[in-house]
Design a protein around this motif. Structure first.
Motif, PDB file in Angstrom:
ATOM      1  N   ARG A   8      37.700   9.623 -38.585  1.00 33.62           N
ATOM      2  CA  ARG A   8      37.200  10.540 -37.560  1.00 33.62           C
ATOM      3  C   ARG A   8      38.210  11.623 -37.202  1.00 33.62           C
ATOM      4  O   ARG A   8      37.844  12.643 -36.631  1.00 33.62           O
ATOM      5  N   LYS A  11      39.697  15.832 -41.804  1.00 36.37           N
ATOM      6  CA  LYS A  11      38.676  16.655 -42.468  1.00 36.37           C
ATOM      7  C   LYS A  11      39.375  17.429 -43.582  1.00 36.37           C
ATOM      8  O   LYS A  11      40.071  18.416 -43.334  1.00 36.37           O
ATOM      9  N   HIS A  12      39.196  16.959 -44.791  1.00 35.66           N
ATOM     10  CA  HIS A  12      39.842  17.587 -45.946  1.00 35.66           C
ATOM     11  C   HIS A  12      38.930  17.419 -47.149  1.00 35.66           C
ATOM     12  O   HIS A  12      38.292  16.363 -47.304  1.00 35.66           O
ATOM     13  N   ASN A  17      34.373  11.805 -46.935  1.00 41.09           N
ATOM     14  CA  ASN A  17      33.844  12.259 -45.651  1.00 41.09           C
ATOM     15  C   ASN A  17      33.057  11.151 -44.949  1.00 41.09           C
ATOM     16  O   ASN A  17      32.213  10.491 -45.550  1.00 41.09           O
ATOM     17  N   GLU A  19      30.181  10.218 -42.730  1.00 36.10           N
ATOM     18  CA  GLU A  19      28.929  10.834 -42.311  1.00 36.10           C
ATOM     19  C   GLU A  19      28.445  10.281 -40.969  1.00 36.10           C
ATOM     20  O   GLU A  19      27.977  11.017 -40.109  1.00 36.10           O
ATOM     21  N   LYS A  97      38.547  12.323 -54.369  1.00 31.14           N
ATOM     22  CA  LYS A  97      38.513  11.960 -52.945  1.00 31.14           C
ATOM     23  C   LYS A  97      39.357  10.711 -52.695  1.00 31.14           C
ATOM     24  O   LYS A  97      39.162   9.687 -53.348  1.00 31.14           O
ATOM     25  N   MET A 238      34.573  22.100 -49.344  1.00 27.64           N
ATOM     26  CA  MET A 238      34.611  22.528 -47.947  1.00 27.64           C
ATOM     27  C   MET A 238      33.314  23.219 -47.551  1.00 27.64           C
ATOM     28  O   MET A 238      32.765  22.988 -46.471  1.00 27.64           O
ATOM     29  N   GLN A 241      30.563  20.560 -47.222  1.00 25.16           N
ATOM     30  CA  GLN A 241      30.683  19.811 -45.974  1.00 25.16           C
ATOM     31  C   GLN A 241      30.235  20.646 -44.785  1.00 25.16           C
ATOM     32  O   GLN A 241      29.615  20.137 -43.847  1.00 25.16           O
ATOM     33  N   SER A 245      26.917  19.721 -42.327  1.00 24.46           N
ATOM     34  CA  SER A 245      26.995  19.502 -40.887  1.00 24.46           C
ATOM     35  C   SER A 245      25.925  20.258 -40.124  1.00 24.46           C
ATOM     36  O   SER A 245      25.625  19.930 -38.977  1.00 24.46           O
TER      37      SER A 245
END
Length: 312
Positions: A8, A11-12, A17, A19, A97, A238, A241, A245
């Protein structure tokens, strides 16, 4: 919940990630983006080893993720090919990742780490020393040692330290003395800058070892062609992502190989971003997480589930 707390805060494009998180009395559902390419470990076994540009493209993304984590004072502590996932089936543009943040530790500036954890072949010398001394400790540079081990494996297909090595030198001694060899049959075609980077990462003394920032500035990593490709891949991630969102959720059907592992009150439709499949990790409670007592009592009795968009 340690893995959730860490995910949490980050963010990379080269870190898996998070979700969503669905917490129930008996289960914790961690919804992650789907890594359809599997583990880097499996890819190494499939390929035997990578050529130098391929190794560099993978390594650049891993090192970039570690540079980001260390900038936020997060130490992964269990970095290995099994904890590096591939989110693409295209070998020419691998999407790398970092995952499995369960052993990661968020530390304050100046804080040292004292918990003995990790995977033996990838442990830094200071972690082994710490297990036999109440005064020893380590820093985020243990991850940089692991990066050196990973790079050696990517380029040769074999680990620098292992119990099966000829000569009978114990694994612990190999690591404590940085006793490894660039075997000619494996490294004759590997460039000197690549071997130089490995040497500067597999330093017994952490003060002599390259930091994550210094790794990204090393001449071997600063290859203009490969770094351009890696940055392009990371930018695409990026952008993906960012789009994800903003997209509306829609029902997803649960597909599992072992549905009996799910609780009887498990929902049949879980929300997730519509733009791409995701995976769910089910973590049973009341199972020791690892040797780090700070991580909490939950862990890894994992059940991996794929979620795919429900067709209209």
């Amino acid at each position: 919940m340690n893995e959730v707390r860490i995910l949490r805060t980050v963010k990379h494009p080269c870190i898996i990630n998070l979700e969503d998180v669905i917490d129930t009395p008996d289960f914790l559902f961690i919804v992650l983006e789907l890594a359809e390419g599997g583990e880097l470990f499996e890819k190494i076994i499939e390929r035997t080893k990578f050529n130098e540009p391929e190794a560099k493209l993978h390594f650049y993304q891993i090192a970039s993720a570690m540079q980001y984590l260390h900038s936020k004072n997060i130490c992964h502590r269990d970095l290995k090919p099994e904890n590096v996932l591939l989110c693409s089936l295209d070998d020419s543009r691998p999407v790398v990742k970092i995952t499995d943040m369960g052993m990661s530790k968020l530390v304050d500036l100046g804080t040292v780490l004292k918990t003995f954890c990790g995977t033996p072949n990838y442990l830094a010398p200071e972690v082994i020393k710490m297990a036999h001394s109440s005064f020893a400790s380590y820093t985020v540079k243990v991850d940089c040692w692991s990066l050196g081990v990973i790079l050696y494996i990517l380029l040769s297909g074999t680990p620098p330290f292992c119990n099966e090595r000829q000569g009978g030198v114990p694994l612990r001694t190999q690591i404590l003395t940085a006793n490894y060899v660039f075997y000619p049959q494996l490294f004759n075609s590997v460039s000197e800058p690549a071997k130089d980077l490995i040497r500067k990462l597999l330093k017994v003394e952490p003060e002599e070892r390259l930091s994550a920032d210094e790794i990204m500035q090393h001449p071997w990593v600063q290859d203009s062609v490969v770094s351009h490709t890696a940055k392009s891949i990371m930018k695409e991630q990026m952008d993906l992502q960012a789009r994800r969102s903003f997209l509306l959720n829609k029902p997803f059907n649960v597909l599992a190989n072992h549905p009996t592992n799910l609780p009887t009150n498990h929902p049949t439709n879980l929300p997730a971003p519509v733009c791409s499949p995701v995976s769910v990790t089910v973590m049973k409670r009341n199972v020791p997480m690892d040797v780090d007592t700070d991580c909490g009592p939950e862990k890894k009795s994992r059940v991996e589930i794929n979620l795919v968009p429900q067709t209209d």
